[in-house]
Design an enzyme around this catalytic site. Structure first.
Site, PDB file in Angstrom:
ATOM      1  N   ASP A  38       3.822 -47.335 -24.305  1.00 24.50           N
ATOM      2  CA  ASP A  38       4.504 -46.073 -24.000  1.00 24.50           C
ATOM      3  C   ASP A  38       5.907 -46.005 -24.620  1.00 24.50           C
ATOM      4  O   ASP A  38       6.717 -45.180 -24.226  1.00 24.50           O
ATOM      5  CB  ASP A  38       4.577 -45.867 -22.476  1.00 24.50           C
ATOM      6  CG  ASP A  38       5.458 -46.900 -21.798  1.00 24.50           C
ATOM      7  OD1 ASP A  38       5.835 -47.900 -22.471  1.00 24.50           O
ATOM      8  OD2 ASP A  38       5.778 -46.726 -20.607  1.00 24.50           O
ATOM      9  N   GLU A  40       8.279 -48.152 -24.321  1.00 26.44           N
ATOM     10  CA  GLU A  40       9.277 -48.898 -23.551  1.00 26.44           C
ATOM     11  C   GLU A  40       9.667 -50.158 -24.334  1.00 26.44           C
ATOM     12  O   GLU A  40       8.841 -50.778 -24.985  1.00 26.44           O
ATOM     13  CB  GLU A  40       8.666 -49.280 -22.205  1.00 26.44           C
ATOM     14  CG  GLU A  40       9.665 -49.690 -21.149  1.00 26.44           C
ATOM     15  CD  GLU A  40       8.996 -49.866 -19.785  1.00 26.44           C
ATOM     16  OE1 GLU A  40       8.932 -51.017 -19.325  1.00 26.44           O
ATOM     17  OE2 GLU A  40       8.526 -48.857 -19.224  1.00 26.44           O
ATOM     18  N   ARG A  96      30.715 -36.909 -31.495  1.00 21.92           N
ATOM     19  CA  ARG A  96      31.136 -35.528 -31.746  1.00 21.92           C
ATOM     20  C   ARG A  96      31.241 -34.728 -30.449  1.00 21.92           C
ATOM     21  O   ARG A  96      31.863 -33.673 -30.422  1.00 21.92           O
ATOM     22  CB  ARG A  96      30.162 -34.846 -32.724  1.00 21.92           C
ATOM     23  CG  ARG A  96      30.348 -35.302 -34.162  1.00 21.92           C
ATOM     24  CD  ARG A  96      29.282 -34.758 -35.093  1.00 21.92           C
ATOM     25  NE  ARG A  96      28.014 -35.457 -34.925  1.00 21.92           N
ATOM     26  CZ  ARG A  96      26.939 -35.234 -35.670  1.00 21.92           C
ATOM     27  NH1 ARG A  96      26.983 -34.311 -36.623  1.00 21.92           N
ATOM     28  NH2 ARG A  96      25.822 -35.914 -35.479  1.00 21.92           N
ATOM     29  N   LYS A 192      37.317 -23.939 -42.255  1.00 25.76           N
ATOM     30  CA  LYS A 192      35.994 -23.328 -42.088  1.00 25.76           C
ATOM     31  C   LYS A 192      35.867 -22.673 -40.722  1.00 25.76           C
ATOM     32  O   LYS A 192      36.522 -23.051 -39.755  1.00 25.76           O
ATOM     33  CB  LYS A 192      34.890 -24.382 -42.259  1.00 25.76           C
ATOM     34  CG  LYS A 192      34.823 -25.406 -41.146  1.00 25.76           C
ATOM     35  CD  LYS A 192      33.757 -26.449 -41.401  1.00 25.76           C
ATOM     36  CE  LYS A 192      33.794 -27.511 -40.287  1.00 25.76           C
ATOM     37  NZ  LYS A 192      32.969 -28.666 -40.561  1.00 25.76           N
ATOM     38  N   ASP A 222      26.379 -35.001 -41.944  1.00 19.31           N
ATOM     39  CA  ASP A 222      25.122 -34.840 -41.214  1.00 19.31           C
ATOM     40  C   ASP A 222      24.142 -34.045 -42.083  1.00 19.31           C
ATOM     41  O   ASP A 222      23.390 -34.607 -42.863  1.00 19.31           O
ATOM     42  CB  ASP A 222      25.394 -34.167 -39.871  1.00 19.31           C
ATOM     43  CG  ASP A 222      24.184 -34.187 -38.939  1.00 19.31           C
ATOM     44  OD1 ASP A 222      23.076 -34.528 -39.408  1.00 19.31           O
ATOM     45  OD2 ASP A 222      24.330 -33.850 -37.753  1.00 19.31           O
TER      46      ASP A 222
END
Length: 309
Positions: A38, A40, A96, A192, A222
């Site tokens: 699962d 884990e 962030r 920006k 990113d």
């Protein structure tokens, strides 16, 4: 007798962990992480760490699973009677989310800090936090390393004339100014406006870049929308060339395609996060020697600030 040092790495940072251990002068410790059906996780140390100074290396990107794996590693080390456990988190996920910038949101960076401390971590070592004040979320020592220590010499080696540094947003001005100070250079700012996360509405350049070789400085790339838009705008404003130095290459979604098609000369990142695909415009510089020296200085109780340039 000097305390024995043992260095281990989780799945997210195994390659970097091997480099750090090699730079430190010893093999990476033997650690197994069992994965149940699962998903884990169950980490176990395959060697004695009783009475040792243990350093656990794991960036938390993607954050959820890798953070949980790291916390289980800390718990296993504490229960195996390690004298001390230092979490070496080259990339600190959720950084962030360092404040409430609108109503009814979490402060993810604080949640991670609480999580890290709750399992008995004695010390945190990280690099270029999105916001330096995240250190204040901790009640344990935090060693905050500076990637510019290895990035600046590379930029120096290029021998660029008319050098100027640029921040891709107002929030990164302090970081950019610190980098520029090492070269005695000026900075400009790309201001920006965002409509929502990862989507830019508009951008403008504050300062003159005509005929200049511009180096964009940031902590995280990113989806690469900001950095590519900034490079395009700087070239439109008369820059001779634009390259970027970024500490953490998250590089999600369309990032690689955007970088390949961008006006960037090159994107220089560190290996805090493994590069998932080759890209001719991306150069990776390792932070392994910096982390290895920081670990050595912690063990010998020497200054960490002496590593900064």
């Amino acid at each position: 007798m000097a305390q024995q040092v043992k260095i281990f790495a989780g799945n997210a940072s195994h390659e970097l962990g091997e480099k750090i251990a090699e730079a430190y002068g010893q093999p990476l410790g033997d650690l197994s992480i069992q994965r149940f059906a699962d998903t884990e996780l169950g980490p176990s140390f395959n060697e004695s760490i009783r009475g040792c100074a243990v350093f656990l290396i794991q960036s938390t990107n993607p954050p959820a699973e890798n953070l949980m794996e790291l916390m289980l590693m800390v718990d296993a080390a504490k229960r195996a009677s390690a004298a001390s456990v230092t979490v070496v988190m080259p990339y600190y996920g959720y950084a962030r989310q360092d404040r409430k910038d609108k109503p009814r949101v979490s402060i993810g960076a604080k949640v991670v800090a609480d999580f890290v401390q709750s399992v008995g971590t004695d010390r945190l070592m990280t690099c270029d936090l999105h916001a330096g004040q995240i250190q204040g979320f901790f009640d344990i020592p935090v060693d905050h390393l500076d990637a510019a220590t290895v990035m600046a010499p590379y930029i120096q080696s290029l021998g660029l004339d008319n050098l100027i540094f640029a921040s891709p947003d107002v929030g990164g001005v302090v970081r950019t100014r610190g980098f520029a100070k090492k070269f005695g250079a000026e900075i400009v700012v790309c201001d920006k406006m965002r409509l929502r996360a990862n989507e830019i509405a508009s951008m403008q350049v504050i300062g003159d870049v005509t005929g200049m070789n511009v180096v964009l400085v940031d902590d995280i790339v990113d989806t690469a929308g900001t950095i590519c838009k900034a490079a395009e705008l700087l070239m439109e404003r008369g820059a001779k060339s634009v390259r970027a130095v970024i500490s953490h290459g998250v590089l999600s979604g369309p990032a690689h395609e955007r970088i390949r098609n961008s006006m960037l000369e090159e994107l220089v990142i560190t290996d805090t996060i493994p590069l998932q695909q080759e890209n001719p415009k991306i150069r990776v510089i390792t932070l392994a020697p910096l982390f290895a020296q920081a670990i050595r200085n912690v063990v010998t109780h020497e200054s960490i600030s002496s590593l900064f340039i």
